[in-house]
Design an enzyme around this catalytic site. Structure first.
Site, PDB file in Angstrom:
ATOM      1  NE  ARG A   1      46.820 -25.295 -42.614  1.00  6.03           N
ATOM      2  CZ  ARG A   1      47.826 -25.487 -43.468  1.00  6.03           C
ATOM      3  NH1 ARG A   1      47.604 -25.776 -44.697  1.00  6.03           N
ATOM      4  NH2 ARG A   1      49.047 -25.280 -43.139  1.00  6.03           N
TER       5      ARG A   1
ATOM      6  NE  ARG B   1      47.455 -27.487 -50.680  1.00  6.99           N
ATOM      7  CZ  ARG B   1      48.586 -27.468 -49.904  1.00  6.99           C
ATOM      8  NH1 ARG B   1      49.791 -27.611 -50.877  1.00  6.99           N
ATOM      9  NH2 ARG B   1      48.724 -27.955 -48.753  1.00  6.99           N
TER      10      ARG B   1
ATOM     11  NE  ARG C   1      46.700 -21.746 -53.958  1.00  4.76           N
ATOM     12  CZ  ARG C   1      47.642 -21.731 -54.734  1.00  4.76           C
ATOM     13  NH1 ARG C   1      47.612 -20.910 -56.120  1.00  4.76           N
ATOM     14  NH2 ARG C   1      48.598 -22.267 -54.640  1.00  4.76           N
TER      15      ARG C   1
ATOM     16  CG  ASP D   1      49.204 -19.392 -43.836  1.00  6.41           C
ATOM     17  OD1 ASP D   1      48.805 -20.522 -44.075  1.00  6.41           O
ATOM     18  OD2 ASP D   1      50.249 -19.026 -43.122  1.00  6.41           O
TER      19      ASP D   1
ATOM     20  CE1 TYR E   1      56.755 -22.524 -41.162  1.00  9.07           C
ATOM     21  CE2 TYR E   1      55.208 -22.264 -39.253  1.00  9.07           C
ATOM     22  CZ  TYR E   1      55.628 -22.884 -40.462  1.00  9.07           C
ATOM     23  OH  TYR E   1      54.918 -24.172 -40.633  1.00  9.07           O
TER      24      TYR E   1
HETATM   25  O1  CP3 Z   1      41.901 -24.224 -41.756  1.00  8.62           O
HETATM   26  C1  CP3 Z   1      41.509 -23.495 -42.822  1.00  8.62           C
HETATM   27  O2  CP3 Z   1      40.879 -24.006 -43.828  1.00  8.62           O
HETATM   28  C2  CP3 Z   1      41.910 -21.929 -42.951  1.00  8.62           C
HETATM   29  C3  CP3 Z   1      42.766 -21.724 -43.611  1.00  8.62           C
HETATM   30  C4  CP3 Z   1      44.422 -21.805 -42.793  1.00  8.62           C
HETATM   31  C5  CP3 Z   1      45.585 -22.031 -43.906  1.00  8.62           C
HETATM   32  N1  CP3 Z   1      46.783 -22.145 -42.902  1.00  8.62           N
HETATM   33  C6  CP3 Z   1      45.472 -22.085 -45.264  1.00  8.62           C
HETATM   34  C7  CP3 Z   1      46.488 -22.561 -46.202  1.00  8.62           C
HETATM   35  C8  CP3 Z   1      44.813 -21.996 -41.590  1.00  8.62           C
HETATM   36  C9  CP3 Z   1      44.124 -22.145 -40.380  1.00  8.62           C
HETATM   37  C10 CP3 Z   1      45.974 -22.097 -41.848  1.00  8.62           C
HETATM   38  C11 CP3 Z   1      47.164 -22.124 -40.377  1.00  8.62           C
HETATM   39  C12 CP3 Z   1      48.562 -22.376 -40.732  1.00  8.62           C
HETATM   40  N2  CP3 Z   1      49.303 -21.985 -41.709  1.00  8.62           N
HETATM   41  C13 CP3 Z   1      49.349 -23.173 -39.835  1.00  8.62           C
HETATM   42  C14 CP3 Z   1      48.666 -23.845 -38.419  1.00  8.62           C
HETATM   43  C15 CP3 Z   1      48.144 -24.860 -38.747  1.00  8.62           C
HETATM   44  C16 CP3 Z   1      48.905 -26.334 -39.102  1.00  8.62           C
HETATM   45  O3  CP3 Z   1      48.654 -26.941 -40.093  1.00  8.62           O
HETATM   46  O4  CP3 Z   1      49.856 -26.469 -38.311  1.00  8.62           O
HETATM   47  C17 CP3 Z   1      50.552 -23.167 -40.174  1.00  8.62           C
HETATM   48  C18 CP3 Z   1      51.767 -23.826 -39.574  1.00  8.62           C
HETATM   49  C19 CP3 Z   1      50.536 -22.433 -41.537  1.00  8.62           C
HETATM   50  C20 CP3 Z   1      51.889 -22.081 -42.279  1.00  8.62           C
HETATM   51  C21 CP3 Z   1      51.772 -22.540 -43.770  1.00  8.62           C
HETATM   52  N3  CP3 Z   1      50.955 -21.953 -44.696  1.00  8.62           N
HETATM   53  C22 CP3 Z   1      52.219 -23.708 -44.329  1.00  8.62           C
HETATM   54  C23 CP3 Z   1      53.488 -24.813 -43.583  1.00  8.62           C
HETATM   55  C24 CP3 Z   1      51.981 -23.947 -45.457  1.00  8.62           C
HETATM   56  C25 CP3 Z   1      52.343 -24.750 -46.566  1.00  8.62           C
HETATM   57  C26 CP3 Z   1      52.055 -26.229 -46.395  1.00  8.62           C
HETATM   58  C27 CP3 Z   1      50.675 -26.448 -46.832  1.00  8.62           C
HETATM   59  O5  CP3 Z   1      49.975 -27.058 -46.097  1.00  8.62           O
HETATM   60  O6  CP3 Z   1      50.528 -26.402 -48.020  1.00  8.62           O
HETATM   61  C28 CP3 Z   1      50.817 -23.163 -45.740  1.00  8.62           C
HETATM   62  C29 CP3 Z   1      50.007 -22.622 -46.949  1.00  8.62           C
HETATM   63  C30 CP3 Z   1      48.815 -22.632 -46.812  1.00  8.62           C
HETATM   64  N4  CP3 Z   1      47.817 -22.224 -45.784  1.00  8.62           N
HETATM   65  C31 CP3 Z   1      47.746 -23.553 -47.745  1.00  8.62           C
HETATM   66  C32 CP3 Z   1      46.467 -23.377 -47.214  1.00  8.62           C
HETATM   67  C33 CP3 Z   1      45.285 -23.867 -47.964  1.00  8.62           C
HETATM   68  C34 CP3 Z   1      48.217 -24.107 -49.081  1.00  8.62           C
HETATM   69  C35 CP3 Z   1      48.378 -23.018 -50.042  1.00  8.62           C
HETATM   70  C36 CP3 Z   1      48.042 -23.708 -51.434  1.00  8.62           C
HETATM   71  O7  CP3 Z   1      46.966 -23.190 -51.738  1.00  8.62           O
HETATM   72  O8  CP3 Z   1      48.979 -23.650 -52.223  1.00  8.62           O
END
Ligand code: CP3
Length: 347
Positions: free
Chosen positions: A24, A28, A37, A73, A151
């Site tokens: 990640r 943010r 964003r 994602d 999910y």
């Molecule tokens: O790692 C990176 O920088 C690449 C981008 C990436 C995102 N999601 C961007 C994201 C990766 C590899 C993921 C994987 C992901 N997404 C997982 C597996 C990894 C983990 O953390 O367990 C899961 C379970 C998700 C599902 C998901 N997407 C959730 C639960 C959320 C909301 C919670 C959160 O962390 O915000 C997202 C949204 C998301 N995916 C964001 C980002 C940067 C935040 C969205 C925003 O900018 O508002």
């Protein structure tokens, strides 16, 4: 390739220091990410290759990480299979408003052609590769069949995972049909990412740890193995990250992957002893250490390097994603500390 430390460590070839990136890492906690964003919602960002490329490269420029991970994602795959996906701003997080509840729902899912419904990801990979111009390797990724199924059946993150547990316990045949379908979708998706230029791929099994030992084998690991087996010959190295699954390290290491991602609940030295020289290890600093002062972060980095010991086969990372309220300076100190402290463990 100017900096291929990450790929060399994954393949357990000698390196002068331990490579490091953060799950990640585009996100943010970076003001530069928040600025992008502000102009687009999350899914539009994922689906606009120019912008996805820009935020993918931000942590390489700002922190000096040794690998980039394509901005996307895991949930774009269920969307491409036919489910409506909403990412709510603020506390809500991702949501499938019509979760899978019947065998009919599962049968109606498509196995998408990634060249069609997920082309924005392969386009972003190709563009990012061009823009990176060999500075660091680019990682592709997907969710594990089990984590995606969780999910898709729950509709969102969950505390007790009641619906997906009812599915596996009361209707195991339907559960297997779903997991098998997702496994097919995900393996063609990873093959397409590798063809587009991803130099390694990571499978995220965020929810493997909510399963018992036996159920983890039957409903998660079995399908991860299937995904890897369906990759084209001579595929890019595969990292498997199953959170809270330290109980099954040896079996994860035998899944066909080249590296195992570890959360912070395991001792890295013990993990190394358990998996032997078969695979590389990636991890595993507690992401909340990044709340602490820089000197405490450095102490923790030293302790983890010492646990792994000398030699190659370690990719430094956090044990889960970086948290959105971590100070950038702390993230920078983490990367710097790994680069400065790790040469002592290589010769
Ligand atoms: O790692 C990176 O920088 C690449 C981008 C990436 C995102 N999601 C961007 C994201 C990766 C590899 C993921 C994987 C992901 N997404 C997982 C597996 C990894 C983990 O953390 O367990 C899961 C379970 C998700 C599902 C998901 N997407 C959730 C639960 C959320 C909301 C919670 C959160 O962390 O915000 C997202 C949204 C998301 N995916 C964001 C980002 C940067 C935040 C969205 C925003 O900018 O508002």
């Amino acid at each position: 390739m100017q900096n291929d430390l990450f790929l060399r460590a994954l393949l357990r070839q000698p390196v002068p220091r331990t490579p490091v990136w953060m799950m990640r890492q585009a996100g943010r906690y970076l003001p530069e990410y928040r600025a992008v964003r502000k102009t687009v919602d999350f899914l539009t960002l994922c689906k606009t290759p120019d912008l996805a490329t820009e935020v993918t490269i931000q942590p390489v420029d700002i922190l000096g990480v040794d690998a980039a991970i394509i901005f996307s994602d895991i949930l774009v795959v269920p969307e491409a299979m036919g489910m409506e996906l909403i990412i709510e701003e603020g506390q809500g997080g991702p949501c499938f408003p019509s979760p899978l509840r019947t065998t009919g729902d599962i049968e109606a899912l498509a196995v998408p052609d990634p060249g069609d419904r997920l082309k924005f990801v392969t386009d972003a990979i190709a563009l990012t590769k061009r823009k990176l111009n060999g500075r660091v390797p680019l990682i592709g990724f997907c969710g594990s069949p089990w984590t995606l199924a969780s999910y898709m059946v729950e509709g969102r993150g969950s505390r007790n995972f009641r619906h997906v547990k009812e599915l596996i316990f009361d209707s195991p045949q339907a559960a297997h049909l779903l997991l098998e379908k997702i496994a097919r979708a995900v393996s063609t998706y990873l093959n397409a990412q590798i063809a587009a230029g991803a130099q390694a791929v990571q499978i995220f099994d965020t929810w493997g740890g909510i399963l018992s030992y036996d159920c983890f084998e039957e409903f998660s690991l079995r399908y991860i193995r299937q995904v890897i087996a369906n990759l084209k010959p001579d595929h890019a190295p595969v990292i498997v990250f199953c959170k809270d699954c330290g109980h099954s390290l040896e079996r994860i290491a035998a899944s066909g992957c080249q590296a195992v991602g570890l959360d912070w609940s395991v001792n890295l030295g013990e993990a190394r002893t358990r998996v032997g020289s078969a695979v590389a290890l990636q991890g595993n600093m507690d992401p909340t250490i990044l709340y602490a002062r820089p000197d405490r972060i450095r102490t923790e980095v030293r302790s983890i390097l010492k646990q792994f010991g000398t030699g190659t086969g370690h990719v430094f990372n956090l044990g889960h994603g970086i948290l959105p309220d971590v100070p950038v300076e702390h993230a920078r100190e983490f990367i710097r500390a790994v680069k400065e402290e790790s040469p002592a463990y290589h010769n």
